[in-house]
Write a protein that holds these residues in place. Sequence first.
Motif, short mmCIF file in Angstrom:
data_model
loop_
_atom_site.label_atom_id
_atom_site.label_comp_id
_atom_site.label_asym_id
_atom_site.label_seq_id
_atom_site.Cartn_x
_atom_site.Cartn_y
_atom_site.Cartn_z
N HIS A 1 0.78 -1.26 -0.20
CA HIS A 1 -0.12 0.10 0.10
C HIS A 1 0.92 1.38 -0.16
N ALA A 2 2.05 1.06 -0.33
CA ALA A 2 2.82 2.42 -0.38
C ALA A 2 2.19 3.46 -1.30
N ARG A 3 2.38 4.45 -1.05
CA ARG A 3 2.06 5.68 -1.98
C ARG A 3 2.84 5.78 -3.36
N LEU A 4 4.03 5.37 -3.53
CA LEU A 4 4.89 5.41 -4.33
C LEU A 4 5.18 4.37 -5.05
N SER A 5 5.08 4.24 -6.36
CA SER A 5 5.37 2.85 -7.25
C SER A 5 6.06 3.24 -8.58
N ALA A 6 6.44 2.07 -9.18
CA ALA A 6 7.07 2.26 -10.49
C ALA A 6 7.08 1.18 -11.21
N GLY A 7 6.20 0.93 -12.18
CA GLY A 7 6.09 -0.37 -12.56
C GLY A 7 5.50 -1.19 -11.35
N ALA A 8 6.14 -2.55 -11.39
CA ALA A 8 5.51 -3.45 -10.16
C ALA A 8 6.59 -3.24 -9.01
N LEU A 9 7.36 -2.20 -8.83
CA LEU A 9 8.31 -1.87 -7.86
C LEU A 9 7.13 -1.26 -6.67
N ARG A 10 7.41 -1.32 -5.61
CA ARG A 10 6.76 -0.36 -4.47
C ARG A 10 7.91 0.16 -3.74
N ILE A 11 7.99 1.49 -3.82
CA ILE A 11 8.97 2.49 -3.01
C ILE A 11 8.53 2.69 -1.63
N VAL A 12 8.98 2.35 -0.65
CA VAL A 12 8.67 2.69 0.70
C VAL A 12 9.58 3.85 1.37
N VAL A 13 8.85 4.94 1.59
CA VAL A 13 9.67 6.05 2.60
C VAL A 13 9.68 5.64 4.07
N ILE A 14 10.78 5.46 4.62
CA ILE A 14 11.07 5.08 6.07
C ILE A 14 11.91 6.18 6.77
N ARG A 15 11.51 6.05 7.99
CA ARG A 15 12.24 7.06 9.05
C ARG A 15 12.80 6.32 10.36
N ARG A 16 14.12 6.44 10.69
CA ARG A 16 14.68 5.66 11.60
C ARG A 16 15.32 6.94 12.47
N GLU A 17 15.17 7.36 13.76
CA GLU A 17 15.90 8.01 14.52
C GLU A 17 16.38 9.26 13.72
N GLY A 18 15.20 9.74 12.94
CA GLY A 18 15.54 11.06 12.49
C GLY A 18 16.00 10.91 10.96
N GLU A 19 16.45 9.63 10.53
CA GLU A 19 17.18 9.69 9.38
C GLU A 19 16.10 9.18 8.37
N TRP A 20 15.95 9.81 7.18
CA TRP A 20 15.11 9.11 5.98
C TRP A 20 15.69 8.28 5.18
N GLY A 21 14.91 7.53 4.75
CA GLY A 21 15.47 6.40 3.68
C GLY A 21 14.36 5.92 2.85
N VAL A 22 14.65 5.04 1.90
CA VAL A 22 13.51 4.38 1.06
C VAL A 22 14.01 2.98 0.58
N ARG A 23 12.79 2.24 0.66
CA ARG A 23 13.04 0.75 0.53
C ARG A 23 12.39 0.30 -0.73
N VAL A 24 13.17 -0.63 -1.71
CA VAL A 24 12.36 -1.15 -2.85
C VAL A 24 12.03 -2.51 -2.61
N PHE A 25 10.76 -2.76 -2.99
CA PHE A 25 10.37 -4.13 -3.13
C PHE A 25 9.89 -4.54 -4.37
N ASP A 26 10.41 -5.61 -4.94
CA ASP A 26 9.83 -6.14 -6.12
C ASP A 26 9.56 -7.58 -5.93
N PRO A 27 8.35 -7.64 -6.51
CA PRO A 27 8.00 -9.05 -6.43
C PRO A 27 8.48 -10.10 -7.12
N ASP A 28 9.31 -9.76 -8.28
CA ASP A 28 10.31 -10.69 -9.07
C ASP A 28 11.55 -10.82 -8.44
#
Length: 271
Positions: free
Chosen positions: A92-119
């Motif tokens: 349910h991530a807001r951002l996608s690109a094709g089949a990819l889901r791009i998840v925005v995360i924050r840990r202890e004030g640091e921003w990052g992104v995760r990429v989930f690929d069903p393939d």
Amino acid sequence: MSDDADDPHAAWRTWHERRAAAVSAPYGPLALTGTFWLADYPEGRIPAVPGHWRATEAGAGLTATAEDSCRLDGEPFTGEVLLDADEGPPAHARLSAGALRIVVIRREGEWGVRVFDPDSQARRAFAGVETTPYDPAHALPGRFRPYAEDRSVQVENADGRARGLGLGGELIFSFEGAEHRLQVAVDADDGSLWAVFGDATGGHTSYRFRFLKPGIPDARGAITVDFNRSLLPPCASADHFICPFPPPGNTLPFAVAAGERRLKAALATGI
């Protein structure tokens, strides 16, 4: 009342089936192909992640062009946007690109992104989770004793960095005549407990550490400590997760021969 409610073996089988389905889901933990901290990419370009990224105090900034083929909230997106951390599951991530889901995360004030690929290779190679059959001897009566105030301890994470782990109390139980304790986190929303623990099987017949989520204690603090539902942490599925290791005192001196042990041979890692 359902049959599962009357039969702990049946309830455990249902739990195990649901866990296997969650691990192997299209955007489950096996689909994670990368975790990227924006601070590590000051130029804004992250390999295999579309768009131009920047970290701000208020969120993760993204600039996307038509060539990036991004979709935001299901609609084609170009331009600039400031994204907060995704709170829901990766599917349910807001951002996608094709089949990819791009998840925005924050840990202890640091921003990052995760990429989930069903393939992902890990998902395609998945052969199941090695799990010990249900044993009532590992479902133990316990009690929760909250701390007077929450604590935070620094523990090493799977990515080699130390981060704070919030702890709200102790889970106390007996096994083979001896009393044991696990420090647990307490979910602020519903009061459910969560422990990161090690035991004598770690690195031998099971993954090096595991999670336990026993649920919500009753008004007196009573709760069942059911090691049959010991969970593999997400980092057992993908190296890109940053799971915390057990805090000091949470490595049990006996073998927890119960619950999930490791991913099957095709993907067994971390042992």
